[in-house]
Enzyme design. Structure first.
Site, PDB file in Angstrom:
ATOM      1  N   ALA A 128       0.812  -1.058   0.092  1.00  0.00           N
ATOM      2  CA  ALA A 128       0.212   0.027   0.041  1.00  0.00           C
ATOM      3  C   ALA A 128       0.829   1.191   0.014  1.00  0.00           C
ATOM      4  O   ALA A 128       2.024   1.446   0.274  1.00  0.00           O
ATOM      5  CB  ALA A 128      -0.861   0.194   1.264  1.00  0.00           C
ATOM      6  N   GLY A 152       0.141  -5.043   0.823  1.00  0.00           N
ATOM      7  CA  GLY A 152      -0.993  -5.188   0.196  1.00  0.00           C
ATOM      8  C   GLY A 152      -0.748  -5.890  -1.348  1.00  0.00           C
ATOM      9  O   GLY A 152      -1.962  -6.485  -1.682  1.00  0.00           O
ATOM     10  N   GLU A 201      -1.261  -9.531  -0.222  1.00  0.00           N
ATOM     11  CA  GLU A 201      -2.737  -9.531  -0.142  1.00  0.00           C
ATOM     12  C   GLU A 201      -3.515  -9.729  -1.268  1.00  0.00           C
ATOM     13  O   GLU A 201      -4.432 -10.348  -1.401  1.00  0.00           O
ATOM     14  CB  GLU A 201      -3.223  -8.598   0.826  1.00  0.00           C
ATOM     15  CG  GLU A 201      -2.666  -8.548   2.262  1.00  0.00           C
ATOM     16  CD  GLU A 201      -2.936  -7.433   2.928  1.00  0.00           C
ATOM     17  OE1 GLU A 201      -3.666  -7.543   4.123  1.00  0.00           O
ATOM     18  OE2 GLU A 201      -2.487  -6.287   2.695  1.00  0.00           O
ATOM     19  N   GLU A 233       4.029  -5.456   7.698  1.00  0.00           N
ATOM     20  CA  GLU A 233       3.466  -4.334   8.478  1.00  0.00           C
ATOM     21  C   GLU A 233       3.628  -3.764   9.853  1.00  0.00           C
ATOM     22  O   GLU A 233       3.655  -2.742  10.237  1.00  0.00           O
ATOM     23  CB  GLU A 233       1.943  -4.380   8.201  1.00  0.00           C
ATOM     24  CG  GLU A 233       1.386  -4.280   6.808  1.00  0.00           C
ATOM     25  CD  GLU A 233       1.384  -5.651   6.021  1.00  0.00           C
ATOM     26  OE1 GLU A 233       0.764  -5.586   5.103  1.00  0.00           O
ATOM     27  OE2 GLU A 233       2.211  -6.451   6.664  1.00  0.00           O
TER      28      GLU A 233
END
Length: 253
Positions: free
Chosen positions: A65, A110, A113, A133
């Site tokens: 992200a 991300g 993911e 993260e």
């Protein structure tokens, strides 16, 4: 619709999506996530596409992200950002299309993911997967804490999330995070070959199989079997089943 961050191609009932913002290693900002959601809405309406291949431009699948954007968020804005990513990835997971992630490089945070939201993952040996993260003071926010344990087991998922340690494509294959690992120059060839095989199958059968798996995996086995039986029965009401079984009996394609 024209897209700023995504390239689209279409051939042989296959849609090829390339996340194309190599300056940020294809980081997932709100703008990129919104485009990704919109492009899957378009794909869902395209009855000529049965399989989608998702990859990244440059040396990254998705590096994560957008940290610059996240650094400015408060608790409520962070929750909204997580909901946006989660909703887009869930849309991919529940899409009627079969979605293959062709992971060519970094699949961090991300990006990992996003790959997990796809049906199948094929990775280069040089791919790098991680959920880093906790090193940034946050946790996976796009359903990583839910999908990773389901794919690799609770213990291994906790190790990867708690340490943030990256693994390469070979290790990702060993632990079951990816379905197949290839040399970098063979990645798209392998992804397209698998996509062509899948696209040659009955589109409705693919749709029902995906729905049966997705719904059944979240329930007890008896409920899952009931889902399967229902979709199995629906297949016999389709023209595809009649045509394909008759072709089989007559030894025709």
């Amino acid at each position: 619709m024209d897209y700023k961050y995504i390239l689209r191609e279409k051939q042989d009932h296959i849609g090829l999506l390339t996340l194309n913002h190599p300056e940020t290693l294809n980081a997932l900002s709100s703008a990129v996530l919104e485009e990704l959601g919109n492009v899957f809405d378009e794909l869902e309406a395209d009855k000529e596409i049965y399989v989608v291949i998702l990859t990244g431009a440059g040396r990254s699948f998705v590096a994560g992200a957008d940290i610059a954007e996240m650094s400015r968020l408060d608790a409520e804005a962070g929750r909204a950002f997580g909901r946006l990513g989660t909703a887009v990835f869930r849309k991919i997971e529940l899409s009627e299309k079969i979605v293959i992630a062709a992971v060519n490089g970094y699949a961090l945070g991300g990006g990992c993911e996003l790959a997990m939201a796809c049906d199948i993952r094929i990775a280069s040996v040089k791919a790098k997967f991680a959920q880093p993260e906790v090193g940034l003071g946050i946790i996976p926010g796009f359903s990583g804490t839910q999908r990773l344990p389901r794919l690799v087991g609770v213990g291994k998922a906790k190790e990867l999330i708690y340490t943030g340690t990256p693994i390469d494509g070979t290790e990702a294959f060993r632990i079951g995070l990816v379905n197949k690992v290839t040399e970098p120059d063979q990645l798209m060839q392998e992804a397209k070959a698998m996509a062509l095989t899948i696209a040659s199958r009955s589109p409705l059968a693919l749709k029902y199989a995906k729905e049966a798996i997705n719904r059944g995996i979240e329930t007890d086995i008896d409920t899952g079997i009931a889902f399967e039986n229902g979709y199995f029965g629906l297949c016999f009401g389709t023209t595809e089943q009649k045509v394909q079984m008759q072709a089989f009996l007559e030894k025709k394609k």
